[in-house]
Design a protein around this motif. Structure first.
Motif, short mmCIF file in Angstrom:
data_model
loop_
_atom_site.label_atom_id
_atom_site.label_comp_id
_atom_site.label_asym_id
_atom_site.label_seq_id
_atom_site.Cartn_x
_atom_site.Cartn_y
_atom_site.Cartn_z
N ILE A 4 1.03 -1.16 -0.11
CA ILE A 4 -0.06 0.30 0.23
C ILE A 4 0.91 0.91 -0.52
CG2 ILE A 4 -1.59 1.15 1.32
CD1 ILE A 4 -2.82 -0.91 2.35
N LYS A 5 0.07 2.15 -0.71
CA LYS A 5 1.27 3.35 -1.02
C LYS A 5 0.59 4.87 -1.09
CE LYS A 5 5.04 5.05 -3.58
NZ LYS A 5 6.79 5.49 -4.56
N LEU A 6 0.85 5.99 -0.01
CA LEU A 6 -0.02 7.29 -0.62
C LEU A 6 0.53 8.02 -0.62
CD1 LEU A 6 -2.46 5.00 1.72
CD2 LEU A 6 -3.09 7.37 2.12
N ASN A 7 0.74 8.83 -2.20
CA ASN A 7 1.95 9.63 -2.11
C ASN A 7 0.80 11.19 -2.48
OD1 ASN A 7 3.80 11.01 -3.03
ND2 ASN A 7 3.30 10.63 -5.21
N ASP A 8 1.25 11.97 -1.51
CA ASP A 8 0.63 13.77 -1.30
C ASP A 8 -0.85 13.62 -1.21
OD1 ASP A 8 0.71 16.28 -0.99
OD2 ASP A 8 0.93 16.35 -3.55
N VAL A 9 -1.64 12.43 -1.14
CA VAL A 9 -2.73 11.89 -0.43
C VAL A 9 -4.18 13.57 -0.21
CG1 VAL A 9 -5.12 10.48 -0.09
CG2 VAL A 9 -3.02 9.87 -1.48
N TRP A 10 -4.57 14.07 -0.89
CA TRP A 10 -5.62 14.77 0.07
C TRP A 10 -7.27 14.50 0.23
CZ3 TRP A 10 -4.49 20.28 2.29
CH2 TRP A 10 -2.91 20.06 2.04
N LYS A 18 -11.44 19.32 5.10
CA LYS A 18 -10.48 18.94 5.17
C LYS A 18 -9.82 17.31 5.67
CE LYS A 18 -8.17 22.68 2.71
NZ LYS A 18 -7.15 23.13 2.64
N ALA A 19 -9.82 16.65 4.94
CA ALA A 19 -10.05 15.29 6.20
C ALA A 19 -8.45 14.87 5.96
CB ALA A 19 -11.20 13.85 5.78
N LEU A 20 -7.71 14.86 5.17
CA LEU A 20 -6.40 13.67 4.88
C LEU A 20 -6.12 15.41 4.69
CD1 LEU A 20 -6.03 10.81 3.95
CD2 LEU A 20 -6.29 11.27 6.04
N ASN A 21 -4.31 15.51 4.39
CA ASN A 21 -4.27 16.51 4.53
C ASN A 21 -2.87 16.49 4.02
OD1 ASN A 21 -6.05 19.05 5.04
ND2 ASN A 21 -5.56 17.98 7.27
N GLY A 22 -2.24 15.89 2.10
CA GLY A 22 -1.07 15.89 1.91
C GLY A 22 -0.34 14.81 2.35
N MET A 23 -0.74 13.44 2.65
CA MET A 23 -0.60 12.01 3.11
C MET A 23 -0.08 10.98 2.36
SD MET A 23 -2.76 9.21 5.78
CE MET A 23 -2.89 10.12 6.85
N THR A 24 1.55 10.94 2.88
CA THR A 24 2.48 10.42 2.28
C THR A 24 3.27 8.67 3.63
OG1 THR A 24 2.94 11.59 0.98
CG2 THR A 24 4.64 9.65 0.92
N VAL A 25 2.58 7.74 3.01
CA VAL A 25 2.57 6.35 3.55
C VAL A 25 3.02 5.04 2.80
CG1 VAL A 25 0.48 6.21 4.30
CG2 VAL A 25 2.85 5.63 5.87
N GLN A 26 3.96 4.76 3.07
CA GLN A 26 3.73 2.91 3.00
C GLN A 26 3.87 2.09 4.23
OE1 GLN A 26 7.44 2.68 0.11
NE2 GLN A 26 7.25 4.81 -0.25
N ILE A 27 3.38 0.72 3.62
CA ILE A 27 2.67 -0.03 4.29
C ILE A 27 3.49 -1.53 3.81
CG2 ILE A 27 1.41 -1.23 5.45
CD1 ILE A 27 -0.63 0.68 6.19
N GLU A 28 4.44 -2.04 3.81
CA GLU A 28 4.99 -3.15 3.42
C GLU A 28 4.31 -4.69 3.41
OE1 GLU A 28 7.40 -2.76 1.02
OE2 GLU A 28 7.63 -0.71 1.89
N LYS A 29 3.53 -5.66 2.39
CA LYS A 29 2.64 -6.63 2.43
C LYS A 29 3.77 -7.64 4.18
CE LYS A 29 2.86 -11.64 -0.02
NZ LYS A 29 1.33 -10.99 0.64
N GLY A 30 2.83 -8.03 4.52
CA GLY A 30 3.26 -8.91 6.05
C GLY A 30 3.42 -8.41 7.29
#
Length: 230
Positions: A4-10, A18-30
């Protein structure tokens, strides 16, 4: 490659919240990840975006290399075959038995009846509810209903299990039985993302903690604690 990867998500709702303000994060398998934060911080929005219950206003979200920002509406069911979701209020079908509730998740993707029967029995064994296969949800305790909901969510062997406050309506003892189950599912290789307000669980079962405030990630720790008063 990240699961899962979010890149500058609003995410901005029609009322201009504004529920999300430029969220960037990664979640790896497992991984097993807690998502924490005060009420209204954006946790539920973050989770709903991952299984395309909501669509981002801006930015890119990838799940299994699928870009949800460009995903067509007709393609959403296929995406969700690899995502199990568990809710605080269970969302079981009241007129169906335990067995039928779980089987329904496989019937809608047109699994073969013999495969459905086999898989339902497997997950009922996993959640320790085989003896209640013919019960209706109303005949079960809250903890048992949540175990059925989890069994239904993992029936299709999803890559990721999303749990939105899965212990929120349960007493402390029952909440721990649900956590034991989620830990068991995680040990089988399923990625688990759990939004929670339960400070004791987060601080006891040390996992990655993503803390959200005002739609932003303010803390991301490999083995963090809850960090908020409840």
């Amino acid at each position: 490659m990240s699961l899962i990867k979010l890149n500058d998500v609003w995410k901005v709702y029609p009322n201009n919240v504004k529920a999300l303000n430029g969220m960037t994060v990664q979640i790896e398998k497992g991984e097993f990840v807690y998502v924490v934060g005060p009420s209204g911080a954006g946790k539920s929005t973050f989770i709903r975006l991952i299984y395309r219950e909501e669509k981002a206003t801006k930015g890119d979200i990838f799940v299994n290399n699928i870009n949800l920002s460009t995903l067509k509406h007709k393609e959403i069911p296929k995406l969700r075959r690899n995502i199990g979701v568990v809710f605080q209020d269970f969302k079981l079908l009241p007129s169906l038995t335990v067995h039928e509730n779980i089987a329904f998740a496989l019937e809608v993707i047109e699994e073969h009846p013999s495969d459905i029967k086999k898989r339902v029995n497997e997950v009922l064994n996993l959640v320790k509810l085989k003896s209640k296969a013919k019960f209706l949800p109303s005949e079960l305790s809250g903890g048992e209903q949540q175990r059925v909901a989890i069994a239904r969510a993992i029936a299709n062997r999803p890559d990721v299990l999303i749990a939105d406050e899965p212990t929120g309506n349960l007493d402390p003892e029952t909440a721990w039985t649900i956590m034991d189950l989620l830990e068991s599912i995680h040990s089988l290789g399923t990625t688990v993302i759990m939004a929670t307000h339960n400070k004791e669980i987060v601080n006891t079962l040390k996992r990655r903690v993503i803390a959200i405030e005002n739609g932003r990630i303010v803390r991301d720790e490999a083995r963090g604690n809850y960090g908020y008063e409840v």
